[in-house]
Design a protein around this motif. Sequence first.
Motif, short mmCIF file in Angstrom:
data_model
loop_
_atom_site.label_atom_id
_atom_site.label_comp_id
_atom_site.label_asym_id
_atom_site.label_seq_id
_atom_site.Cartn_x
_atom_site.Cartn_y
_atom_site.Cartn_z
N GLU A 223 0.82 -1.22 0.00
CA GLU A 223 0.00 0.00 0.00
C GLU A 223 0.85 1.27 0.00
O GLU A 223 0.35 2.34 0.36
CB GLU A 223 -0.93 -0.01 1.21
N ARG A 317 0.40 -2.08 9.74
CA ARG A 317 -0.29 -0.83 9.41
C ARG A 317 0.52 0.37 9.89
O ARG A 317 0.64 1.38 9.19
CB ARG A 317 -1.68 -0.82 10.04
N ARG A 320 3.41 0.80 7.55
CA ARG A 320 2.94 1.43 6.31
C ARG A 320 2.72 2.93 6.49
O ARG A 320 3.19 3.74 5.69
CB ARG A 320 1.63 0.77 5.88
#
Length: 409
Positions: A223, A317, A320
Motif C-alpha cells: 500500500e 499498518r 505502512r
Amino acid sequence: MKILLTTDAVGEAWHCSVELLRAINLAAEFPVFATLATFGTPLSTDQMKVIEKLPNVEVVFGDYLPEWMTEAWRDVDEAGEWLSELAKSMQPDVVHLNGYSLAIHQFGAPVIVAAHWCVWTWWRAVHKCDPPPQWNEHRQRVRNGLLAAEAVVAPSQAMLDALERAHDLHADPRWLAKPRKAIAIACAKDGYRTGPKHPFIFTAGQLWDDATNLAALDEAAGELSWRVYAAGSYHAPGQDSLVLPKHIKLTGELPRIHLQQWLADADIFAAPFKYDPFGAAILEAAMSGCALVLGDIPSLREHWNGAAEFVDPDNPREIRDTLQNLIRTPAQRRRLANAALERALAFSPLRMARAYLKLYESVSRVKHSPAAVNGSHMPRVRMHGPSHAAVRHDHQPMTAGASRRSTVR
C-alpha cells in the motif's frame, strides 16, 4: 600485543572483526599482532582480499560447525581443543571469542567473550517464548562460557541485559564480578556516499531470518506509493521451499560495492526488525544518508533514538503509515537522514578499537611500551586452509554431516 580472535565468516561478528583489525594498529601506541581463526564457511575470495590489506594479521581456518547450529557440539568440542593448541603455539596476550562455548577451554591467556547474538535472546524476541527443549544444551553452554570469560562485551547494553535475563545470570556472583562492557560496532566511512537520492525504500539483511521481519514489511509495501527493494539471502540454511514476498522486489545477495550503491541511491532504509543487538546494516544505511525507519526494540532505541522513526514490528499498518508519511514529507526525510549520519559518524572504528584495547590491557595485565610499527617486520597474511581457488562462495553454513577437519594441525 598478540591477540587470538575468532569469528564466523558471516554476520555482524565478521563485520566487527574486520573493522576492529583495520583500526587497531592505528589506535594503539604499540604494535598489535592478530591471528584470526574462522569457523564454518571458509572465507570467500573477496573476504581474503579484505584480510590481505590488513597489517599484522594472519588467518587460520577451522573446519568445524559453529555453535549456533543444531547437532554441532561434537564439532564445538573439537574446535575448542584445536583452538587451545593454536593458543599454545602463538601464546597470545588475549583471546577474543566472537562466541560463547569455547571460553571454558584453557588458552593460557584471559578470554573476552563478545556477544553479538544468541539463540535464546533471539527466540524470546522473535517468538515471545523460550526455545524448544533441543536448545537447552545450547543455553547451558552459552551460560558456562559467559561465566568462564574474564570479561563480556556486547554491541549494546540492551544485549547485555537480555543475556542476563535469558541465562539467569542476575544473581550469580561470578557474573556480577566480571567487567561487562557495551562497545558499539563501527563502520569505516570509506566507500559510502550520501546520494543523490532516488524515490524508493531499501532494506538488507538475512531476509530468511524471522527477526528481519520481512513479512510485515511486505504487507506494508503493498500500500505504499514507492517501491521497496530488499538485498540479502532469502534461502534459509536447510530450507527446501520458498515463500517469496508479494510486493517487495528482491535484489539477491549483492557484492559490497553494489550494496553501497543501492544504499547511496535509497531515500529511506526500512528495518522494522524484531531482534538486532546493534544493526550493522542500519549503520551502513545511516552512513549513506538514508532516513531510517526502525523496529522499536531496546537495542535500536539505545543507539538510534532521536535519529530515526520507530515502529511496532508487529504492526504492519503502523509500518505502512510511518513510511508513507515520510514519502510525503521530504523535509522530515532530510532531517532524519542528517541526524542518522551524524550519529553513525560517532560510531568510529578508532573509537571501537580504543575501547577494545583498553579492555585487552586491563584483563591481560600486560604493559606495552609505545613503539613505532615497522612495516618491514610485520608478518604477511598466511592462509592456513583452503587455497583461494578452493574457497566456497555460497556463504551457507555447513550441515551437521559435513567434514570435521581442522586445516591447522
